[in-house]
Design an enzyme around this catalytic site. Structure first.
Site, PDB file in Angstrom:
ATOM      1  N   ASP A 153       0.758  -1.459  -0.122  1.00 29.50           N
ATOM      2  CA  ASP A 153      -0.060  -0.105   0.065  1.00 29.50           C
ATOM      3  C   ASP A 153       0.812   1.279   0.065  1.00 29.50           C
ATOM      4  O   ASP A 153       2.011   1.051   0.522  1.00 29.50           O
ATOM      5  CB  ASP A 153      -0.981  -0.097   1.222  1.00 29.50           C
ATOM      6  CG  ASP A 153      -2.223   0.719   1.140  1.00 29.50           C
ATOM      7  OD1 ASP A 153      -2.184   1.953   0.750  1.00 29.50           O
ATOM      8  OD2 ASP A 153      -3.297   0.202   1.097  1.00 29.50           O
ATOM      9  N   ASN A 194      -4.733   6.372   0.077  1.00 27.31           N
ATOM     10  CA  ASN A 194      -6.300   6.723   0.487  1.00 27.31           C
ATOM     11  C   ASN A 194      -6.566   5.547   1.643  1.00 27.31           C
ATOM     12  O   ASN A 194      -7.809   5.097   1.671  1.00 27.31           O
ATOM     13  CB  ASN A 194      -7.317   6.533  -0.691  1.00 27.31           C
ATOM     14  CG  ASN A 194      -8.642   6.912  -0.289  1.00 27.31           C
ATOM     15  OD1 ASN A 194      -8.845   7.787   0.928  1.00 27.31           O
ATOM     16  ND2 ASN A 194      -9.755   6.561  -1.072  1.00 27.31           N
ATOM     17  N   PHE A 252      -6.219  -4.487  -5.639  1.00 28.77           N
ATOM     18  CA  PHE A 252      -7.173  -3.666  -5.085  1.00 28.77           C
ATOM     19  C   PHE A 252      -6.701  -2.273  -5.499  1.00 28.77           C
ATOM     20  O   PHE A 252      -7.468  -1.214  -5.308  1.00 28.77           O
ATOM     21  CB  PHE A 252      -7.450  -3.636  -3.740  1.00 28.77           C
ATOM     22  CG  PHE A 252      -8.070  -4.844  -3.186  1.00 28.77           C
ATOM     23  CD1 PHE A 252      -9.444  -5.070  -3.447  1.00 28.77           C
ATOM     24  CD2 PHE A 252      -7.428  -6.189  -2.690  1.00 28.77           C
ATOM     25  CE1 PHE A 252     -10.178  -6.481  -3.176  1.00 28.77           C
ATOM     26  CE2 PHE A 252      -7.822  -7.007  -2.223  1.00 28.77           C
ATOM     27  CZ  PHE A 252      -9.476  -7.159  -2.227  1.00 28.77           C
ATOM     28  N   LYS A 297     -10.739   5.659  -6.689  1.00 30.30           N
ATOM     29  CA  LYS A 297     -12.041   5.413  -6.745  1.00 30.30           C
ATOM     30  C   LYS A 297     -12.944   6.477  -6.484  1.00 30.30           C
ATOM     31  O   LYS A 297     -14.278   6.019  -6.837  1.00 30.30           O
ATOM     32  CB  LYS A 297     -12.301   4.129  -5.793  1.00 30.30           C
ATOM     33  CG  LYS A 297     -11.971   4.726  -4.433  1.00 30.30           C
ATOM     34  CD  LYS A 297     -12.754   3.723  -3.544  1.00 30.30           C
ATOM     35  CE  LYS A 297     -12.417   4.121  -2.096  1.00 30.30           C
ATOM     36  NZ  LYS A 297     -13.267   3.082  -1.142  1.00 30.30           N
ATOM     37  N   SER A 301     -15.780  -2.986 -11.169  1.00 30.97           N
ATOM     38  CA  SER A 301     -16.982  -2.455 -10.727  1.00 30.97           C
ATOM     39  C   SER A 301     -18.154  -2.488 -11.752  1.00 30.97           C
ATOM     40  O   SER A 301     -17.903  -2.587 -12.885  1.00 30.97           O
ATOM     41  CB  SER A 301     -16.516  -0.854 -10.706  1.00 30.97           C
ATOM     42  OG  SER A 301     -17.869   0.022 -10.537  1.00 30.97           O
ATOM     43  N   TYR A 303     -13.012   7.149 -13.922  1.00 35.42           N
ATOM     44  CA  TYR A 303     -12.824   6.188 -13.067  1.00 35.42           C
ATOM     45  C   TYR A 303     -13.300   4.696 -13.754  1.00 35.42           C
ATOM     46  O   TYR A 303     -12.741   3.746 -13.667  1.00 35.42           O
ATOM     47  CB  TYR A 303     -13.337   6.410 -11.648  1.00 35.42           C
ATOM     48  CG  TYR A 303     -13.895   5.273 -10.897  1.00 35.42           C
ATOM     49  CD1 TYR A 303     -12.766   4.341 -10.171  1.00 35.42           C
ATOM     50  CD2 TYR A 303     -15.065   4.622 -10.872  1.00 35.42           C
ATOM     51  CE1 TYR A 303     -12.887   3.186  -9.488  1.00 35.42           C
ATOM     52  CE2 TYR A 303     -15.387   3.425 -10.135  1.00 35.42           C
ATOM     53  CZ  TYR A 303     -14.528   2.805  -9.505  1.00 35.42           C
ATOM     54  OH  TYR A 303     -14.383   1.623  -8.742  1.00 35.42           O
ATOM     55  N   LYS A 350     -11.619   1.137 -15.270  1.00 35.79           N
ATOM     56  CA  LYS A 350     -11.930  -0.355 -14.843  1.00 35.79           C
ATOM     57  C   LYS A 350     -12.132  -0.932 -16.483  1.00 35.79           C
ATOM     58  O   LYS A 350     -11.705  -2.123 -16.469  1.00 35.79           O
ATOM     59  CB  LYS A 350     -13.004  -0.230 -13.981  1.00 35.79           C
ATOM     60  CG  LYS A 350     -12.854   0.419 -12.734  1.00 35.79           C
ATOM     61  CD  LYS A 350     -11.839  -0.838 -11.829  1.00 35.79           C
ATOM     62  CE  LYS A 350     -11.269  -0.103 -10.836  1.00 35.79           C
ATOM     63  NZ  LYS A 350     -10.247  -0.638 -10.024  1.00 35.79           N
TER      64      LYS A 350
END
Ligand code: UD1
Length: 337
Positions: free
Chosen positions: A32, A36, A81, A85, A125, A150, A154
Site C-alpha cells: 500500500d 487513501n 485492489f 476510486k 466495478s 474512473y 476499470k
C-alpha cells in the site's frame, strides 16, 4: 496457492479481504502507499486475526520496488485492489486516474509474467456496464459507455486482461464486478473511512449522523423508481470480502481460465429506503433535502447474482440493516481518530 500478494491491502475492500485470507490460513504479502488509507489498519488487521502480514510500502507505479516484492517472495496469486476510486475526482483528473489505475496494472502484469505468476483477481466495478439496458444486470450484459474516467479505467483494464488471457491461456484471471459495498467489519476495527468530504452515500450519511455534516443531499426524487430516488445494490463488505476467498478457491481448482462475476445481493434499495433503514436501526434522525440529480447518475440497477452463486458457491447473507448498523457503529467507535 499459499502466498497471496494483495495490492491496496490497507484500503476499504483490501483490508477486509486480508482478514478473510488470514482467517483461511493464506500467507499475505501486502502493499500500500497510503494514498487513501491509514497505516494503523495493519495493527487493526493483527488485532482481529492474531496474525501478521508481510508489508511493503510501495507505489505500484514504482516498477523497481514492485519487482523486489516478487524477487523476495514466491507469489502464487495477486489480488489487485490498488486504485483511485472517486468518480467526481476522476472527471477533474483523468490523466492521474488513467496512470494510477491502468499503468499500474500494466507494470504489475509485466512483472507477474517475468516471474511466471499468472493468477490474478482484479477489482472491477458495476460501473463498467454504464447505463444498463436490462435489469438485473448479468455478466453477459453489454459493457461500455462508462460515464467517467474512473469507470473507463476499470473497463480498459478488463479489456487488457482479456487480451492477456487470449495471448496465453496459462493465465488464470478472475474479474470481480462490485456493486455498492458498504458496512464495516463486525469487530468495528476496520471500515470505510474516506479522506475529505465523502462522495458516496453511506459515508456521507454517517458523517451527517455524527453532525460533521449538516444534512444529506439526496440527488433527485424524480427517477423512475419506487419512490423517485436512485436504486442501488448495496452489499455488505463482509460478504464482499468472503467472495474473494471463493474466487481464489475457484482459481486454485481450475488452474487456468478467465472468469467474470458480479458481486451484489441481487436486491435494489432506494436512497430513501437506505436513509429510513439507517434511522430505524440506529435510532437517529438523518436530516435530508432533495436537490438536483447528480450528473452521470443512473436511475436504478442491481445485479443478477446467479453466476457467482452457482460457480463460486457464494451468496450475500448480510442485510441492509446489518450494513447500516455496522457503518454507524464503526463511525462511533472510531470518531476523532
Ligand atoms: C459510484 C460509482 C461506482 C463506484 C461507487 C463506489 C458510477 C456511475 N458509480 O456508485 O462505480 O463503485 O460509486 O465508489 O461511476 N446519493 C445521494 N446523495 C449523496 C451520495 C449519493 O443521494 O450524497 C445517491 C446517488 O445519487 C445514488 C446512490 O445514492 O443514487 C448511491 O450513490 P454512491 O454511493 O455515490 O454510489 P454510485 O453512484 O452508485
Amino acid at each position: 496457492m499459499k502466498n497471496i500478494l494483495v495490492t491496496g491491502c490497507c484500503g476499504y475492500i483490501g483490508s477486509h479481504t486480508v482478514v478473510e485470507l488470514l482467517n483461511n490460513d493464506y500467507n499475505v504479502i501486502g502493499l500500500d502507499n497510503f494514498s487513501n488509507s491509514k497505516r494503523e489498519v495493519l495493527e487493526r488487521i493483527k488485532e482481529i486475526t492474531n496474525k501478521e502480514i508481510k508489508f511493503y510500502e510501495c507505489n505500484m507505479l514504482d516498477a523497481g520496488k514492485l519487482e523486489t516484492i516478487f524477487a523476495e517472495n514466491r507469489i502464487d496469486l495477486v489480488i489487485d485492489f490498488a486504485a483511485y476510486k472517486a468518480v467526481g475526482e476522476s472527471v477533474e483528473k483523468p490523466v492521474e486516474y488513467y496512470i494510477n489505475n491502468v499503468s499500474s496494472v500494466l507494470t504489475l502484469l509485466s512483472i507477474m509474467k517475468k516471474y511466471n505468476t499468472k493468477s490474478l483477481i482484479f477489482s472491477s466495478s458495476a460501473t463498467v456496464y454504464g447505463t444498463p439496458k436490462e435489469i438485473p444486470i448479468t455478466e453477459e450484459s453489454e459493457v461500455g459507455k462508462t460515464t467517467n474516467p474512473y469507470g473507463t479505467s476499470k473497463l480498459y483494464v478488463e479489456n487488457i486482461l482479456q487480451d492477456v488471457y487470449k495471448s496465453d491461456k496459462n493465465w488464470n484471471i478472475c474479474i470481480l464486478r462490485y456493486f455498492n459495498p458498504i458496512g464495516a467489519h463486525t469487530s468495528l476495527l476496520i471500515g470505510d473511512s474516506p479522506n475529505g468530504i465523502p462522495a458516496n452515500l453511506m459515508p456521507y450519511i454517517t458523517k451527517v449522523a455524527n453532525k460533521e455534516l449538516d444534512c444529506l443531499k439526496i440527488f433527485g426524487n424524480d427517477y423512475d423508481t419506487n419512490d423517485g430516488t436512485g436504486v442501488r445494490d448495496y452489499i455488505h463488505i463482509m460478504d464482499l470480502a468472503l467472495a474473494h476467498i471463493k474466487a481464489l478457491q475457484k482459481l486454485e481448482t481450475e488452474k487456468k481460465g478467465f472468469y467474470i462475476y458480479n458481486l451484489g445481493t441481487g436486491k435494489g434499495y432506494s436512497v430513501l429506503e437506505v436513509v429510513n433503514t439507517f434511522e430505524k436501526v440506529n435510532n437517529i434522525k438523518i436530516p435530508y433535502k432533495i436537490v438536483e440529480r447528480r450528473k452521470g447518475d443512473i436511475a436504478r440497477y442491481y445485479a443478477d447474482v446467479k453466476k457467482a452463486k452457482k460457480e463460486l458457491e457464494w451468496e450475500a447473507i448480510y442485510t441492509l440493516e446489518d450494513m447500516c448498523k455496522t457503518s454507524y457503529d464503526f463511525m462511533l467507535k472510531n470518531k476523532g481518530e
